[in-house]
Design a protein around this motif. Sequence first.
Motif, PDB file in Angstrom:
ATOM      1  N   PHE A 188       0.826  -1.209   0.000  1.00 14.21           N
ATOM      2  CA  PHE A 188       0.000   0.000   0.000  1.00 14.21           C
ATOM      3  C   PHE A 188       0.862   1.261   0.000  1.00 14.21           C
ATOM      4  N   ASN A 189       1.894   1.280   0.839  1.00 18.32           N
ATOM      5  CA  ASN A 189       2.715   2.491   0.945  1.00 18.32           C
ATOM      6  C   ASN A 189       3.551   2.743  -0.308  1.00 18.32           C
ATOM      7  N   SER A 190       3.677   1.742  -1.164  1.00 18.78           N
ATOM      8  CA  SER A 190       4.447   1.925  -2.395  1.00 18.78           C
ATOM      9  C   SER A 190       3.867   3.016  -3.288  1.00 18.78           C
ATOM     10  N   LEU A 191       2.587   3.312  -3.114  1.00 19.04           N
ATOM     11  CA  LEU A 191       1.926   4.299  -3.977  1.00 19.04           C
ATOM     12  C   LEU A 191       1.652   5.609  -3.251  1.00 19.04           C
ATOM     13  N   GLN A 192       2.045   5.691  -1.979  1.00 16.63           N
ATOM     14  CA  GLN A 192       1.726   6.864  -1.183  1.00 16.63           C
ATOM     15  C   GLN A 192       2.974   7.725  -0.969  1.00 16.63           C
ATOM     16  N   GLY A 193       2.835   9.025  -1.142  1.00 17.73           N
ATOM     17  CA  GLY A 193       3.946   9.912  -0.835  1.00 17.73           C
ATOM     18  C   GLY A 193       4.288  10.853  -1.964  1.00 17.73           C
ATOM     19  N   LYS A 194       4.920  11.932  -1.601  1.00 24.39           N
ATOM     20  CA  LYS A 194       5.202  13.027  -2.531  1.00 24.39           C
ATOM     21  C   LYS A 194       6.036  12.603  -3.721  1.00 24.39           C
ATOM     22  N   TYR A 195       7.004  11.709  -3.532  1.00 27.31           N
ATOM     23  CA  TYR A 195       7.974  11.414  -4.589  1.00 27.31           C
ATOM     24  C   TYR A 195       7.728  10.067  -5.272  1.00 27.31           C
ATOM     25  N   LYS A 196       6.538   9.516  -5.150  1.00 23.25           N
ATOM     26  CA  LYS A 196       6.335   8.157  -5.642  1.00 23.25           C
ATOM     27  C   LYS A 196       5.507   8.060  -6.917  1.00 23.25           C
ATOM     28  N   ALA A 197       4.271   8.487  -6.877  1.00 21.42           N
ATOM     29  CA  ALA A 197       3.386   8.259  -8.026  1.00 21.42           C
ATOM     30  C   ALA A 197       3.930   8.880  -9.315  1.00 21.42           C
ATOM     31  N   GLN A 198       4.466  10.099  -9.202  1.00 14.61           N
ATOM     32  CA  GLN A 198       4.923  10.759 -10.425  1.00 14.61           C
ATOM     33  C   GLN A 198       6.259  10.213 -10.920  1.00 14.61           C
ATOM     34  N   GLU A 199       6.868   9.329 -10.161  1.00 17.37           N
ATOM     35  CA  GLU A 199       8.156   8.755 -10.566  1.00 17.37           C
ATOM     36  C   GLU A 199       8.005   7.292 -10.979  1.00 17.37           C
ATOM     37  N   GLY A 200       6.797   6.891 -11.352  1.00 16.14           N
ATOM     38  CA  GLY A 200       6.591   5.514 -11.784  1.00 16.14           C
ATOM     39  C   GLY A 200       6.718   4.516 -10.653  1.00 16.14           C
ATOM     40  N   ASN A 201       6.640   4.995  -9.406  1.00  8.50           N
ATOM     41  CA  ASN A 201       6.643   4.133  -8.220  1.00  8.50           C
ATOM     42  C   ASN A 201       7.947   3.361  -8.035  1.00  8.50           C
ATOM     43  N   PHE A 202       9.056   3.839  -8.618  1.00  9.92           N
ATOM     44  CA  PHE A 202      10.298   3.084  -8.509  1.00  9.92           C
ATOM     45  C   PHE A 202      10.756   2.975  -7.058  1.00  9.92           C
ATOM     46  N   ILE A 203      10.906   4.098  -6.367  1.00  6.65           N
ATOM     47  CA  ILE A 203      11.391   4.009  -4.985  1.00  6.65           C
ATOM     48  C   ILE A 203      10.350   3.336  -4.089  1.00  6.65           C
ATOM     49  N   GLY A 204       9.066   3.426  -4.482  1.00 10.97           N
ATOM     50  CA  GLY A 204       8.029   2.772  -3.692  1.00 10.97           C
ATOM     51  C   GLY A 204       8.160   1.259  -3.679  1.00 10.97           C
ATOM     52  N   LYS A 205       8.806   0.703  -4.708  1.00 10.39           N
ATOM     53  CA  LYS A 205       9.016  -0.754  -4.742  1.00 10.39           C
ATOM     54  C   LYS A 205       9.956  -1.212  -3.623  1.00 10.39           C
ATOM     55  N   PHE A 206      10.702  -0.276  -3.043  1.00 11.07           N
ATOM     56  CA  PHE A 206      11.595  -0.606  -1.927  1.00 11.07           C
ATOM     57  C   PHE A 206      10.960  -0.259  -0.578  1.00 11.07           C
ATOM     58  N   GLU A 207       9.719   0.253  -0.622  1.00 13.47           N
ATOM     59  CA  GLU A 207       9.063   0.698   0.603  1.00 13.47           C
ATOM     60  C   GLU A 207       7.635   0.161   0.718  1.00 13.47           C
ATOM     61  N   PRO A 208       7.425  -1.143   0.567  1.00  6.91           N
ATOM     62  CA  PRO A 208       6.059  -1.679   0.691  1.00  6.91           C
ATOM     63  C   PRO A 208       5.589  -1.640   2.143  1.00  6.91           C
ATOM     64  N   GLY A 209       4.302  -1.469   2.331  1.00  4.97           N
ATOM     65  CA  GLY A 209       3.741  -1.510   3.675  1.00  4.97           C
ATOM     66  C   GLY A 209       3.907  -0.198   4.424  1.00  4.97           C
ATOM     67  N   HIS A 210       3.435  -0.175   5.659  1.00  4.59           N
ATOM     68  CA  HIS A 210       3.534   1.024   6.483  1.00  4.59           C
ATOM     69  C   HIS A 210       4.964   1.190   7.005  1.00  4.59           C
ATOM     70  N   GLN A 211       5.461   2.398   6.937  1.00  4.98           N
ATOM     71  CA  GLN A 211       6.827   2.697   7.344  1.00  4.98           C
ATOM     72  C   GLN A 211       6.872   3.166   8.801  1.00  4.98           C
ATOM     73  N   ASP A 212       8.026   2.965   9.423  1.00  2.00           N
ATOM     74  CA  ASP A 212       8.202   3.275  10.840  1.00  2.00           C
ATOM     75  C   ASP A 212       8.672   4.724  10.996  1.00  2.00           C
ATOM     76  N   THR A 213       7.757   5.612  11.350  1.00  2.00           N
ATOM     77  CA  THR A 213       8.121   7.020  11.493  1.00  2.00           C
ATOM     78  C   THR A 213       9.025   7.255  12.705  1.00  2.00           C
ATOM     79  N   LEU A 214       8.984   6.375  13.694  1.00  2.00           N
ATOM     80  CA  LEU A 214       9.882   6.504  14.840  1.00  2.00           C
ATOM     81  C   LEU A 214      11.335   6.342  14.401  1.00  2.00           C
ATOM     82  N   ASN A 215      11.629   5.244  13.685  1.00  2.00           N
ATOM     83  CA  ASN A 215      13.007   4.974  13.297  1.00  2.00           C
ATOM     84  C   ASN A 215      13.499   5.906  12.197  1.00  2.00           C
ATOM     85  N   TYR A 216      12.664   6.186  11.197  1.00  2.00           N
ATOM     86  CA  TYR A 216      13.103   7.085  10.135  1.00  2.00           C
ATOM     87  C   TYR A 216      13.190   8.518  10.636  1.00  2.00           C
ATOM     88  N   GLY A 217      12.331   8.873  11.562  1.00  2.00           N
ATOM     89  CA  GLY A 217      12.459  10.185  12.191  1.00  2.00           C
ATOM     90  C   GLY A 217      13.739  10.297  12.998  1.00  2.00           C
TER      91      GLY A 217
END
Length: 361
Positions: A229-258
């Motif tokens: 689901f998260n592969s298609l969500q976010g500012k830099y994903k849909a307009q870029e053909g979802n390339f980086i989203g393929k490395f970010e499937p599912g819900h991401q951990d805002t605690l650790n990435y923050g």
Amino acid sequence: MDNLRKGFPVLEQYTYLNTATSGLLPEKVWEFRQDHDLDFLLQASLLKERQGEILTGVRETVGSFFGCAPNRVALVPNFSYGFNTLLEGLEKPKKALLLKNDYPSINWAVESRNYDVSYAEIDEHLEENIAEALRKEEPDFFAFSIVQYINGIKLNINFLKNLKEEFPEVVFVADGTQYCGTEVFDFDHSGIDVLISSTYKWLNAGYGNGFILFNKNVQPKILTKAIGFNSLQGKYKAQEGNFIGKFEPGHQDTLNYGSLKTALDLISSTGLEKVETQINSLKARAKEQFMELELLEDAVAARKEHSSIFNIKGDDKLYRHLRSRGIITSQRGNGIRVSFHYFNTEEELGILIKELKKFRS
């Protein structure tokens, strides 16, 4: 110098020379983590509604810090996850070049798949060995650590840039886990196609976060199939053909990435140039003293450029002696690995040298 050590409580208890194993948790990252979890406790889904905003900020901070556009930054939990996902996207079979006895998370991942693998030796002639192997073996991709985890031998970044010009069709995949955060680095001018890094070491960001940087020309060669689901969500994903989203499937951990963003902001406030200067000063002094005591292997002693990681001659008795004196190191290969970060001092190097001499007398 005291300002560089502020916010790292471990340094009040130990002579900590072990960043190559685990970086320290800065107080500012700890405070962020407390605040984040309190927000989650009190807000629940209201906080998660801001996930896209939070992750966008992390992506932009990583991109700015390492010289890569944020639409080419993927956030991953660690190097191994990112690297294995990348390998699954490479068409098989492929010819691969590795460094002999490089970090297991690199070599094991490649060797466990159906690749034709060749190797370059890690010694004082590392760069020449790599160039010769590329010319002879003609691999499709070359996967390597910028800094070797056992003895600290470091690849010259300018060499990689020039090498890429000679072999433009070879995909260069670098592990930056023992490198990122030790000196100023501009990914887009490095010659590296893909850089993957965990961030719990030299970036002091804690565990469970990492990143991948992609060269803008490498994407057509990577056909990753992972999606969520998260592969298609976010500012830099849909307009870029979802390339980086393929490395970010599912819900991401805002605690650790923050935590990663907070750690990078801390280094930026200190000044990465200042960090690099301090590390360079310490590693030069350390190498000089280790060579005087004949503690280094010949390959390390012979090289002009080196990292701040050293493997010194010593056995389990020496390791336990150092630990009993509050000097934190690790056992790797046939010796004892010590590593110096910007919060270390020449005084701490002196403490180590004193105990090494005492143990040998």
